[in-house]
Design a protein around this motif. Structure first.
Motif, PDB file in Angstrom:
ATOM      1  N   ARG A  46       0.863  -1.189   0.000  1.00 50.10           N
ATOM      2  CA  ARG A  46       0.000   0.000   0.000  1.00 50.10           C
ATOM      3  C   ARG A  46       0.897   1.237   0.000  1.00 50.10           C
ATOM      4  N   GLY A 138     -13.403  -1.769   8.913  1.00 51.95           N
ATOM      5  CA  GLY A 138     -12.726  -0.831   9.802  1.00 51.95           C
ATOM      6  C   GLY A 138     -13.223   0.580   9.622  1.00 51.95           C
ATOM      7  N   PRO A 139     -12.715   1.527  10.394  1.00 51.55           N
ATOM      8  CA  PRO A 139     -11.710   1.272  11.420  1.00 51.55           C
ATOM      9  C   PRO A 139     -12.347   0.723  12.703  1.00 51.55           C
ATOM     10  N   THR A 143      -7.265   5.216  14.468  1.00 50.65           N
ATOM     11  CA  THR A 143      -5.979   5.023  13.794  1.00 50.65           C
ATOM     12  C   THR A 143      -5.410   6.364  13.360  1.00 50.65           C
ATOM     13  N   THR A 145      -3.031   6.273  11.004  1.00 54.15           N
ATOM     14  CA  THR A 145      -2.412   5.981   9.710  1.00 54.15           C
ATOM     15  C   THR A 145      -3.218   6.488   8.527  1.00 54.15           C
ATOM     16  N   LYS A 146      -4.528   6.329   8.587  1.00 52.70           N
ATOM     17  CA  LYS A 146      -5.376   6.752   7.458  1.00 52.70           C
ATOM     18  C   LYS A 146      -6.247   7.890   7.949  1.00 52.70           C
ATOM     19  N   ILE A 171      -9.557  -4.049  10.555  1.00 61.96           N
ATOM     20  CA  ILE A 171      -8.452  -3.100  10.328  1.00 61.96           C
ATOM     21  C   ILE A 171      -8.681  -1.822  11.126  1.00 61.96           C
ATOM     22  N   GLY A 172      -7.576  -1.143  11.459  1.00 63.32           N
ATOM     23  CA  GLY A 172      -7.660   0.161  12.108  1.00 63.32           C
ATOM     24  C   GLY A 172      -7.310   0.100  13.581  1.00 63.32           C
ATOM     25  N   GLY A 173      -6.110   0.543  13.912  1.00 64.11           N
ATOM     26  CA  GLY A 173      -5.685   0.640  15.308  1.00 64.11           C
ATOM     27  C   GLY A 173      -5.537  -0.686  16.025  1.00 64.11           C
ATOM     28  N   VAL A 192      -2.846  -5.040   9.973  1.00 64.89           N
ATOM     29  CA  VAL A 192      -2.199  -3.948  10.703  1.00 64.89           C
ATOM     30  C   VAL A 192      -1.114  -3.282   9.873  1.00 64.89           C
ATOM     31  N   ILE A 193      -0.976  -1.986  10.112  1.00 68.59           N
ATOM     32  CA  ILE A 193       0.175  -1.262   9.563  1.00 68.59           C
ATOM     33  C   ILE A 193       1.117  -0.936  10.730  1.00 68.59           C
ATOM     34  N   THR A 194       0.689   0.008  11.579  1.00 69.31           N
ATOM     35  CA  THR A 194       1.566   0.532  12.639  1.00 69.31           C
ATOM     36  C   THR A 194       2.115  -0.543  13.578  1.00 69.31           C
TER      37      THR A 194
HETATM   38  N1  3NM Z   1      -7.932   1.280   6.233  1.00 65.93           N
HETATM   39  P1  3NM Z   1      -3.072   0.974  11.466  1.00 65.93           P
HETATM   40  S1  3NM Z   1      -7.973   1.921   8.676  1.00 65.93           S
HETATM   41  C1  3NM Z   1      -5.531   1.318   5.605  1.00 65.93           C
HETATM   42  O1  3NM Z   1     -10.904   1.685   8.142  1.00 65.93           O
HETATM   43  C2  3NM Z   1      -6.624   1.475   6.577  1.00 65.93           C
HETATM   44  O2  3NM Z   1     -10.690   0.971   6.110  1.00 65.93           O
HETATM   45  C3  3NM Z   1      -8.766   1.497   7.256  1.00 65.93           C
HETATM   46  O3  3NM Z   1      -3.467   1.247   9.947  1.00 65.93           O
HETATM   47  C4  3NM Z   1     -10.227   1.378   7.174  1.00 65.93           C
HETATM   48  O4  3NM Z   1      -2.913  -0.485  11.626  1.00 65.93           O
HETATM   49  C5  3NM Z   1      -6.476   1.832   7.911  1.00 65.93           C
HETATM   50  O5  3NM Z   1      -1.746   1.690  11.566  1.00 65.93           O
HETATM   51  C6  3NM Z   1      -5.180   2.108   8.597  1.00 65.93           C
HETATM   52  O6  3NM Z   1      -4.120   1.582  12.324  1.00 65.93           O
HETATM   53  C7  3NM Z   1      -4.708   0.948   9.411  1.00 65.93           C
END
Ligand code: 3NM
Length: 220
Positions: A46, A138-139, A143, A145-146, A171-173, A192-194
């Motif tokens: 991504r 998500g989220p 988060t 990140t987005k 996904i998300g946090g 997860v990203i972070t």
């Molecule tokens: N999509 P992290 S939240 C790419 O809600 C992405 O659709 C989301 O990153 C959604 O793990 C998100 O760092 C970011 O919170 C997720």
């Protein structure tokens, strides 16, 4: 390649790591290698956010990360960019509601894995009809990140989507500390990203997350 079975999809979603160059504290290739050593089950490329790579550079990093995935038997999914996914012959694509219509994407990618972000039962119905192999929900938690996410809704939608018989990833946090809540709600895995990309020790972070998920999965 035949379309992926729901059972195989569920097993791949367990520890779904998503990253691009802007998320990583060091070379994304090193981060991906370490995450794989830690036990991730699926990877999504991504390349987004301030300062992200474009065009040729985006393609080149994609090729390198895909090679690492291939060498380690981890399927490689591309976020949003259907053209890039086809050029790389990726294993699949993940699209949001803002992207191209899921049924049109399905036509373009054939049997490759198709992941669709859904935020309501209506979107889920449409994505299922379009042939989505999994839903991203998500989220779940706040988060950083987005920036343009929908409202945080916790695990409510995951619970509502159980009867769809489409594999689900939250996904998300999500972190090793809260991942169990996502699994208990009925998700097949966490993305997860972070929690992995920003960890001091990427391998250890991935392994910790995997430990939580695999344990939950076994006792389910
Ligand atoms: N999509 P992290 S939240 C790419 O809600 C992405 O659709 C989301 O990153 C959604 O793990 C998100 O760092 C970011 O919170 C997720």
């Amino acid at each position: 390649m035949a379309k992926i079975s729901p059972g195989k999809m569920r097993s791949l979603l367990k520890v779904y790591f998503i990253a691009g160059s802007t998320n990583c504290l060091e070379d994304p290739r090193v981060v991906l290698e370490e995450a794989i050593r830690g036990g991730i089950t699926l990877f999504q490329y991504r390349e987004k956010g301030e300062g992200c790579l474009d065009d040729h550079e985006k393609l080149e990093l994609g090729k390198r990360l895909q090679r690492i995935c291939r060498d380690n038997g981890i399927p490689f999914i591309v976020n949003d960019d259907i053209e890039l996914a086809l050029e790389l012959n990726a294993d699949g694509v993940h699209i949001g509601q803002e992207d191209e219509d899921a049924s049109l994407v399905r036509e373009q990618i054939g049997d490759k894995i198709l992941g669709v972000s859904v935020h309501s039962l209506k979107e889920a119905e449409k994505a299922k009809l379009a042939g989505a192999d999994y839903f991203g929900v998500g989220p779940i938690f706040p988060t950083e990140t987005k920036k343009d996410t929908r409202d945080v809704r916790g695990t409510a939608l995951i619970e509502e989507l159980k009867d769809f018989e489409v594999p689900i990833v939250g996904i998300g946090g999500i972190t090793a500390e809260n991942a169990s809540l996502v699994m208990e709600a009925g998700a097949d895995g966490v993305s997860v990203i972070t929690a992995i990309s920003q960890a001091d020790d990427v391998r250890e972070a991935a392994a910790k997350l995997r430990g939580k998920i695999i344990h939950k999965w076994r006792v389910k």
